[in-house]
Design a protein around this motif. Structure first.
Motif, PDB file in Angstrom:
ATOM      1  N   THR A  59      10.093  11.119   1.718  1.00 22.88           N
ATOM      2  CA  THR A  59       9.972  10.393   2.974  1.00 22.88           C
ATOM      3  C   THR A  59       9.235  11.267   3.982  1.00 22.88           C
ATOM      4  O   THR A  59       8.995  12.460   3.748  1.00 22.88           O
ATOM      5  CB  THR A  59      11.363  10.045   3.526  1.00 22.88           C
ATOM      6  N   ASN A 118       3.350   9.844  -4.172  1.00 18.39           N
ATOM      7  CA  ASN A 118       4.285   8.746  -3.950  1.00 18.39           C
ATOM      8  C   ASN A 118       3.741   7.451  -4.553  1.00 18.39           C
ATOM      9  O   ASN A 118       2.523   7.288  -4.718  1.00 18.39           O
ATOM     10  CB  ASN A 118       4.516   8.518  -2.452  1.00 18.39           C
ATOM     11  N   TYR A 176       2.354   3.900  -4.481  1.00 16.56           N
ATOM     12  CA  TYR A 176       1.600   3.219  -3.427  1.00 16.56           C
ATOM     13  C   TYR A 176       0.457   2.437  -4.060  1.00 16.56           C
ATOM     14  O   TYR A 176      -0.262   2.956  -4.921  1.00 16.56           O
ATOM     15  CB  TYR A 176       1.040   4.263  -2.449  1.00 16.56           C
ATOM     16  N   HIS A 192       5.390   3.336   1.377  1.00 11.16           N
ATOM     17  CA  HIS A 192       5.197   4.718   1.844  1.00 11.16           C
ATOM     18  C   HIS A 192       3.987   4.864   2.767  1.00 11.16           C
ATOM     19  O   HIS A 192       3.410   5.945   2.871  1.00 11.16           O
ATOM     20  CB  HIS A 192       5.058   5.645   0.633  1.00 11.16           C
ATOM     21  N   VAL A 238       4.282   7.773   5.077  1.00  9.65           N
ATOM     22  CA  VAL A 238       4.053   9.064   4.426  1.00  9.65           C
ATOM     23  C   VAL A 238       2.557   9.316   4.293  1.00  9.65           C
ATOM     24  O   VAL A 238       2.070  10.430   4.533  1.00  9.65           O
ATOM     25  CB  VAL A 238       4.742   9.115   3.051  1.00  9.65           C
TER      26      VAL A 238
END
Length: 279
Positions: A157, A175, A177, A184, A187
């Motif tokens: 996160t 991450n 995505y 995210h 992020v």
């Protein structure tokens, strides 16, 4: 036109489109031979970042990459991940960021990949049972010892990234995505602001939804595939993004890499930007 390269850390340059090795079969036989051919083809086509992990077959994936590519081209980066181990009561895979486990997995990776230093090592997941300072402190020590060049994180996160950066320089974040899954997004924004490379995994996640139909419509208008549209969207989404699509087939690899030549018009990009996630 998107750049063909990106910088990770201060001095490491890689191709904008990488390759995720997770799906490659490693068992002996025809499937393994196809895996070796796919990896070699990726490098032939200009891929200079390949992602693997200890979790992928307990190191078997790392061994496969070494068999396929060692001695490595000077420009090739193989990044691996540690922090998931068979450490449960029944030997199941679970998060394990204890310093002894991280050190052992790094040593195993060095041996399997046949290298003296892992230029980019990522923590596969933050282990909530181990203090973050112990996990990242261990990776920092390994960097000081010369076994690791740069340190990255995976599935974090914004707050976890902030905490991590207080302990160690973070070169990358990996991450989940894609055009239909932007959980995210904060992020990604934090990485862009800090100049941290963002390596999205699950770059294509197709569900039965109206959003997928819209992607297919854009692809049809451009004479491309939905996968190519999804990858082209990622490449144009942010200059810090390095998608790492994975496949075990050469035809799919060729399809993926061709996305680098696909031009999304502002109108197409606007339609994709406004898509909701899967229903």
């Amino acid at each position: 036109m998107t750049s063909t390269e990106i910088r990770i850390g201060e001095d490491l340059r890689v191709s904008r489109l990488g390759f995720g090795a997770m799906h490659l079969p490693t068992e002996p036989g025809p499937a393994r031979r196809r895996s070796l051919a796919v990896v070699r083809r990726a490098v032939e086509l200009g891929v200079t970042l390949i992602d693997t992990a200890h979790l992928y077959g307990g190191g078997a994936n790392e061994e496969l990459l070494a068999e396929a590519l060692h001695p490595y081209p000077a420009e090739l980066l193989i990044t691996t991940k540690v922090g998931v181990a068979r450490s449960g009561p029944s030997g199941e895979w679970r998060l394990d960021g204890r310093p002894s486990v991280l050190r052992d997995q790094v040593d195993q990776a060095l041996r399997r990949l046949r290298v003296e230093r892992i230029e980019l090592l990522q923590l596969h997941r933050i282990d909530p049972q181990t203090p973050l300072a112990d996990q990242l402190g261990t990776l920092r020590e390994l960097r000081t010892e010369g076994k690791v060049g740069r340190i990255g994180l995976s599935e974090v996160t914004v707050e976890e990234l902030r905490q991590a950066r207080r302990i160690v320089d973070v070169a990358s974040v990996q991450n989940r995505y894609n055009v239909l899954d932007r959980e995210h997004e904060p992020v990604l924004a934090a990485c862009e602001a800090a100049g941290i490379a963002f390596l999205p995994w699950r770059t294509v996640a197709w569900g039965e939804s109206g959003a997928r139909a819209e992607v297919a419509a854009v692809a049809d208008e451009l004479g491309a595939t939905s996968t190519q549209v999804a990858l082209a969207w990622l490449l144009g989404r942010s200059p810090v993004i390095v998608p790492i699509p994975g496949t075990a087939r050469i035809d799919h690899l060729d399809e993926n890499l061709a996305a680098q030549r696909l031009h999304l018009t502002p109108a197409h990009r606007d339609r994709l930007d406004r898509l909701p996630g899967p229903a």
